[in-house]
Design a protein around this motif. Structure first.
Motif, PDB file in Angstrom:
ATOM      1  N   SER A 175       0.674  -1.261   0.205  1.00  9.16           N
ATOM      2  CA  SER A 175      -0.030   0.137   0.007  1.00  9.16           C
ATOM      3  C   SER A 175       1.137   1.024   0.181  1.00  9.16           C
ATOM      4  O   SER A 175       2.231   1.263   0.197  1.00  9.16           O
ATOM      5  N   SER A 176       0.332   1.993  -0.138  1.00  4.23           N
ATOM      6  CA  SER A 176       0.886   3.522  -0.735  1.00  4.23           C
ATOM      7  C   SER A 176       0.974   4.175   0.804  1.00  4.23           C
ATOM      8  O   SER A 176      -0.091   3.973   1.173  1.00  4.23           O
ATOM      9  N   VAL A 177       1.816   4.807   1.438  1.00  5.54           N
ATOM     10  CA  VAL A 177       1.847   5.828   2.571  1.00  5.54           C
ATOM     11  C   VAL A 177       1.763   6.722   2.912  1.00  5.54           C
ATOM     12  O   VAL A 177       3.301   6.716   2.720  1.00  5.54           O
ATOM     13  N   ALA A 178       1.702   7.737   3.608  1.00  8.56           N
ATOM     14  CA  ALA A 178       2.170   9.262   3.710  1.00  8.56           C
ATOM     15  C   ALA A 178       2.516   9.075   5.210  1.00  8.56           C
ATOM     16  O   ALA A 178       0.935   8.953   5.865  1.00  8.56           O
ATOM     17  N   GLN A 190       2.132  14.455  -3.182  1.00  9.92           N
ATOM     18  CA  GLN A 190       2.138  14.052  -4.176  1.00  9.92           C
ATOM     19  C   GLN A 190       1.170  12.681  -3.023  1.00  9.92           C
ATOM     20  O   GLN A 190       0.236  11.697  -3.548  1.00  9.92           O
ATOM     21  N   SER A 191       1.305  13.026  -1.508  1.00  8.36           N
ATOM     22  CA  SER A 191       0.630  11.928  -0.202  1.00  8.36           C
ATOM     23  C   SER A 191      -0.464  12.382  -0.452  1.00  8.36           C
ATOM     24  O   SER A 191      -1.119  11.647   0.661  1.00  8.36           O
ATOM     25  N   MET A 192      -1.237  12.848  -0.877  1.00 12.65           N
ATOM     26  CA  MET A 192      -2.407  14.087  -0.686  1.00 12.65           C
ATOM     27  C   MET A 192      -3.655  12.154  -1.067  1.00 12.65           C
ATOM     28  O   MET A 192      -4.470  12.232  -0.827  1.00 12.65           O
ATOM     29  N   ALA A 252      -2.974  17.772   8.468  1.00  9.96           N
ATOM     30  CA  ALA A 252      -4.534  18.429   8.562  1.00  9.96           C
ATOM     31  C   ALA A 252      -4.806  18.532   7.606  1.00  9.96           C
ATOM     32  O   ALA A 252      -5.898  17.727   7.064  1.00  9.96           O
ATOM     33  N   ALA A 253      -4.553  18.668   6.317  1.00 10.12           N
ATOM     34  CA  ALA A 253      -5.557  18.741   4.744  1.00 10.12           C
ATOM     35  C   ALA A 253      -5.509  17.002   4.399  1.00 10.12           C
ATOM     36  O   ALA A 253      -6.348  16.560   4.001  1.00 10.12           O
ATOM     37  N   GLY A 254      -3.712  16.682   5.041  1.00  8.84           N
ATOM     38  CA  GLY A 254      -4.821  14.936   4.183  1.00  8.84           C
ATOM     39  C   GLY A 254      -5.426  14.466   5.988  1.00  8.84           C
ATOM     40  O   GLY A 254      -6.424  13.270   5.286  1.00  8.84           O
ATOM     41  N   PRO A 303      -5.949  11.356   1.216  1.00  3.94           N
ATOM     42  CA  PRO A 303      -5.542   9.632   1.478  1.00  3.94           C
ATOM     43  C   PRO A 303      -7.191   8.708   1.744  1.00  3.94           C
ATOM     44  O   PRO A 303      -8.389   8.997   2.523  1.00  3.94           O
ATOM     45  N   LYS A 304      -7.151   7.279   1.640  1.00  6.48           N
ATOM     46  CA  LYS A 304      -7.539   6.387   1.360  1.00  6.48           C
ATOM     47  C   LYS A 304      -8.786   6.301   2.685  1.00  6.48           C
ATOM     48  O   LYS A 304      -9.817   6.080   2.972  1.00  6.48           O
TER      49      LYS A 304
END
Length: 212
Positions: free
Chosen positions: A48-51, A92-94, A122-124, A129-130
Motif C-alpha cells: 500500500s502507499s503510505v504517508a 503527492q501524498s494526498m 491537517a489537509a490529509g 488519503p483513502k
C-alpha cells in the motif's frame, strides 16, 4: 511511570474510545506504545502507499524506519532534499492509500484538533488519503475546543524547539503569536466526526502518556 498515574491514563483512554466510537470513528484501545505499533502494522497492507504526518508519537514508535524499510510505497518526506522537493512529496501524498498520524488534541466531544506549519497533515486528515490511522495518547484528551487550542499553543513551543524552527517561542519558551517563516501555527483543522466516510478513520488510543 507511577502506577496511579498509569491507571488514570488507562481510564481516560477507555473513556476516549467510547466517545470516539459514538462519533462514528473506528476506535481501538491499546495499553502501550508497543501495542499501538503492532496494531498499525496489522492494519497496513503490504504494497500500500503510505504517508506519515509529522509526530513525536510516530517517532516514539520508530515508524519512519519501519515503513521506509518495509514493503510499502512510502511518500518519504523525511529525506535530505531541497524544500521544494519535500513540498512536492507532500502534494503527492494526498492520494496515499494510508495516512498515519497523531493529533494535537482530542476533545470530550470527539473532535480531532490539529495545528500545522505547512498544512499537509491537517489537509490529509480531512480529505485525500483513502484511510487515516490516528495514534493518540490519553494525555491528549481535553475538555473542549478552548482547552484544545491552549494545549496546541503550548505544544507548538516544544515542537518548534524540537525541530529547530527559527521562531521566537523556540528562544523564549513563550508564544509570541509571531509571523516568521518558521511559524508552526499556520493551519487549524477540526474533524468533528467520522460519519461522512464510514471506516476511513481508525483511531488507536493508547492508555498512556505518548507524544507531546
Amino acid at each position: 511511570m507511577d502506577k496511579v498515574k498509569k491507571w488514570k491514563y488507562e481510564c481516560d483512554g477507555k473513556k476516549l474510545v467510547a466517545i470516539l466510537n459514538a462519533k462514528k470513528y473506528d476506535a481501538i484501545y491499546v495499553n502501550n506504545i508497543g501495542e499501538a505499533k503492532e496494531k498499525v502494522l496489522e492494519l497496513l497492507p503490504e504494497e500500500s502507499s503510505v504517508a506519515l504526518g509529522g509526530s513525536v508519537t510516530l517517532n516514539e514508535m520508530d515508524l519512519i524506519n519501519v515503513i521506509r524499510n518495509g514493503n510499502y510505497n512510502f511518500y518519504d518526506r523525511y529525506q535530505d532534499l531541497p524544500f521544494s522537493d519535500i513540498v512536492e512529496i507532500m502534494r503527492q501524498s494526498m492520494v496515499a492509500d494510508y495516512l498515519i498520524t497523531s493529533t494535537n488534541a482530542v476533545t470530550e466531544a470527539g473532535e480531532l484538533v490539529n495545528m500545522d506549519c505547512s498544512g499537509n497533515r491537517a489537509a490529509g486528515m480531512l480529505f485525500g488519503p483513502k484511510k487515516v490511522i490516528v495514534v493518540i495518547g490519553a494525555n491528549k484528551l481535553v475538555k473542549n475546543m478552548d482547552e484544545a487550542l491552549e494545549r496546541i499553543k503550548n505544544v507548538a513551543i516544544l515542537n518548534s524547539k524540537r525541530i529547530n524552527h527559527k521562531t521566537p517561542c523556540a528562544e523564549t519558551g513563550v508564544c509570541n503569536d509571531c509571523f516568521v517563516k518558521g511559524r508552526l501555527c499556520n493551519y487549524l483543522s477540526v474533524v468533528n466526526n467520522g460519519a461522512k466516510f464510514p471506516g476511513r478513520f481508525t483511531i488507536i488510543v493508547v492508555g498512556d502518556e505518548v507524544g507531546y
